[in-house]
Design a protein around this motif. Structure first.
Motif, mmCIF file in Angstrom:
data_model
loop_
_atom_site.group_PDB
_atom_site.id
_atom_site.type_symbol
_atom_site.label_atom_id
_atom_site.label_comp_id
_atom_site.label_asym_id
_atom_site.label_seq_id
_atom_site.Cartn_x
_atom_site.Cartn_y
_atom_site.Cartn_z
ATOM 1 N N ILE A 260 0.949 2.159 -5.553
ATOM 2 C CA ILE A 260 0.554 3.268 -6.410
ATOM 3 C C ILE A 260 -0.910 3.103 -6.799
ATOM 4 N N TYR A 261 -1.258 1.920 -7.334
ATOM 5 C CA TYR A 261 -2.645 1.544 -7.601
ATOM 6 C C TYR A 261 -2.989 0.432 -6.633
ATOM 7 N N GLY A 262 -4.143 0.485 -6.017
ATOM 8 C CA GLY A 262 -4.568 -0.582 -5.124
ATOM 9 C C GLY A 262 -5.444 -0.068 -4.010
ATOM 10 N N PRO A 263 -5.783 -0.958 -3.076
ATOM 11 C CA PRO A 263 -6.709 -0.573 -2.005
ATOM 12 C C PRO A 263 -6.180 0.526 -1.090
ATOM 13 N N ILE A 264 -4.850 0.682 -1.002
ATOM 14 C CA ILE A 264 -4.275 1.777 -0.208
ATOM 15 C C ILE A 264 -3.336 2.628 -1.064
ATOM 16 N N GLY A 265 -3.538 2.616 -2.374
ATOM 17 C CA GLY A 265 -2.665 3.341 -3.287
ATOM 18 C C GLY A 265 -3.074 4.777 -3.497
ATOM 19 N N LEU A 266 -2.247 5.485 -4.244
ATOM 20 C CA LEU A 266 -2.599 6.852 -4.639
ATOM 21 C C LEU A 266 -3.850 6.843 -5.496
ATOM 22 N N VAL A 267 -3.966 5.810 -6.330
ATOM 23 C CA VAL A 267 -5.162 5.591 -7.130
ATOM 24 C C VAL A 267 -5.838 4.352 -6.555
ATOM 25 N N LEU A 268 -7.041 4.521 -6.050
ATOM 26 C CA LEU A 268 -7.737 3.403 -5.416
ATOM 27 C C LEU A 268 -8.262 2.435 -6.472
ATOM 28 N N SER A 269 -7.972 1.166 -6.258
ATOM 29 C CA SER A 269 -8.418 0.128 -7.181
ATOM 30 C C SER A 269 -8.493 -1.190 -6.447
ATOM 31 N N GLU A 270 -9.557 -1.921 -6.668
ATOM 32 C CA GLU A 270 -9.672 -3.275 -6.130
ATOM 33 C C GLU A 270 -9.255 -4.307 -7.171
ATOM 34 N N LYS A 271 -9.087 -3.894 -8.415
ATOM 35 C CA LYS A 271 -8.779 -4.826 -9.500
ATOM 36 C C LYS A 271 -7.305 -4.881 -9.867
ATOM 37 N N LEU A 272 -6.572 -3.799 -9.634
ATOM 38 C CA LEU A 272 -5.177 -3.727 -10.052
ATOM 39 C C LEU A 272 -4.334 -3.205 -8.907
ATOM 40 N N ARG A 273 -3.175 -3.831 -8.714
ATOM 41 C CA ARG A 273 -2.208 -3.345 -7.736
ATOM 42 C C ARG A 273 -0.885 -3.123 -8.449
ATOM 43 N N VAL A 274 -0.381 -1.922 -8.298
ATOM 44 C CA VAL A 274 0.936 -1.571 -8.828
ATOM 45 C C VAL A 274 1.670 -0.908 -7.677
ATOM 46 N N GLY A 275 2.825 -1.439 -7.367
ATOM 47 C CA GLY A 275 3.555 -0.897 -6.241
ATOM 48 C C GLY A 275 5.042 -0.946 -6.448
ATOM 49 N N VAL A 276 5.746 -0.614 -5.391
ATOM 50 C CA VAL A 276 7.205 -0.598 -5.411
ATOM 51 C C VAL A 276 7.696 -1.207 -4.105
ATOM 52 N N SER A 277 8.758 -1.985 -4.209
ATOM 53 C CA SER A 277 9.426 -2.557 -3.039
ATOM 54 C C SER A 277 10.883 -2.121 -3.060
ATOM 55 N N LEU A 278 11.372 -1.711 -1.923
ATOM 56 C CA LEU A 278 12.772 -1.315 -1.801
ATOM 57 C C LEU A 278 13.427 -2.181 -0.731
ATOM 58 N N LEU A 279 14.565 -2.760 -1.068
ATOM 59 C CA LEU A 279 15.362 -3.521 -0.113
ATOM 60 C C LEU A 279 16.715 -2.849 0.021
ATOM 61 N N ALA A 280 17.178 -2.696 1.242
ATOM 62 C CA ALA A 280 18.526 -2.179 1.470
ATOM 63 C C ALA A 280 19.535 -3.258 1.077
ATOM 64 N N PRO A 281 20.780 -2.878 0.854
ATOM 65 C CA PRO A 281 21.803 -3.889 0.548
ATOM 66 C C PRO A 281 21.901 -4.932 1.662
ATOM 67 N N PHE A 282 22.142 -6.166 1.282
ATOM 68 C CA PHE A 282 22.335 -7.293 2.189
ATOM 69 C C PHE A 282 21.087 -7.646 3.000
ATOM 70 N N VAL A 283 19.921 -7.345 2.462
ATOM 71 C CA VAL A 283 18.655 -7.713 3.092
ATOM 72 C C VAL A 283 18.040 -8.846 2.292
ATOM 73 N N ARG A 284 17.568 -9.877 2.993
ATOM 74 C CA ARG A 284 16.882 -10.993 2.348
ATOM 75 C C ARG A 284 15.428 -10.980 2.779
ATOM 76 N N HIS A 285 14.549 -10.888 1.817
ATOM 77 C CA HIS A 285 13.108 -10.937 2.054
ATOM 78 C C HIS A 285 12.728 -12.371 2.418
ATOM 79 N N SER A 286 11.704 -12.506 3.186
ATOM 80 C CA SER A 286 11.196 -13.826 3.572
ATOM 81 C C SER A 286 10.716 -14.620 2.370
ATOM 82 N N ASP A 287 10.838 -15.945 2.426
ATOM 83 C CA ASP A 287 10.118 -16.796 1.494
ATOM 84 C C ASP A 287 8.636 -16.603 1.801
ATOM 85 N N HIS A 288 7.834 -16.401 0.791
ATOM 86 C CA HIS A 288 6.405 -16.198 1.016
ATOM 87 C C HIS A 288 5.641 -16.543 -0.257
#
Length: 126
Positions: A55-83
């Motif tokens: 939403i906010y960030g370098p590729i967000g609706l509102v461009l910002s290099e200082k703040l990133r606000v986003g959303v992540s969606l995972l389907a049921p039974f999905v495990r995100h990588s350790d990172h």
């Protein structure tokens, strides 16, 4: 008449946030994380079972290099990588799910729960 913020319960606030996302959902640029070095830890359905948007960030609706606000969606039974990454993260959880930091136990903040990841900590979600 709009109800003052202090009078709104947690559940109503989450509902308002979800409604706001519906209003901008079509404008967001959705993308999938590509983390080949962690792929062996993610579930097999991870590549097609998750999306992110900024939403906010370098590729967000509102461009910002200082703040990133986003959303992540995972389907049921999905495990995100350790990172890990330099950015600190704070999550507002709006559905059931589990999170882990380092080699710690999986924890569930619950619907309306919050979670904080310090800079460079290894973390994952499912």
């Amino acid at each position: 008449m709009r109800v003052p913020r202090a009078a709104i319960s947690g559940e109503e606030e989450i509902r308002e946030i979800c409604e706001a996302f519906k209003g901008i959902g079509e404008d967001l640029v959705w993308y999938r994380s590509e983390m080949p070095c962690y792929a062996q830890i993610a579930s097999d359905n991870f590549p097609m079972g998750h999306v992110n948007a900024m939403i906010y960030g370098p590729i967000g609706l509102v461009l910002s290099e200082k703040l990133r606000v986003g959303v992540s969606l995972l389907a049921p039974f999905v495990r995100h990588s350790d990172h890990h990454h330099r950015a600190k993260e704070m999550y507002l959880v709006v559905s059931e799910g589990e999170f882990r930091q380092g080699e710690g136990e999986w924890v569930s903040p619950g619907n309306r729960g919050t979670l904080y990841n310090p800079s460079h900590i290894v973390h994952a979600m499912r």
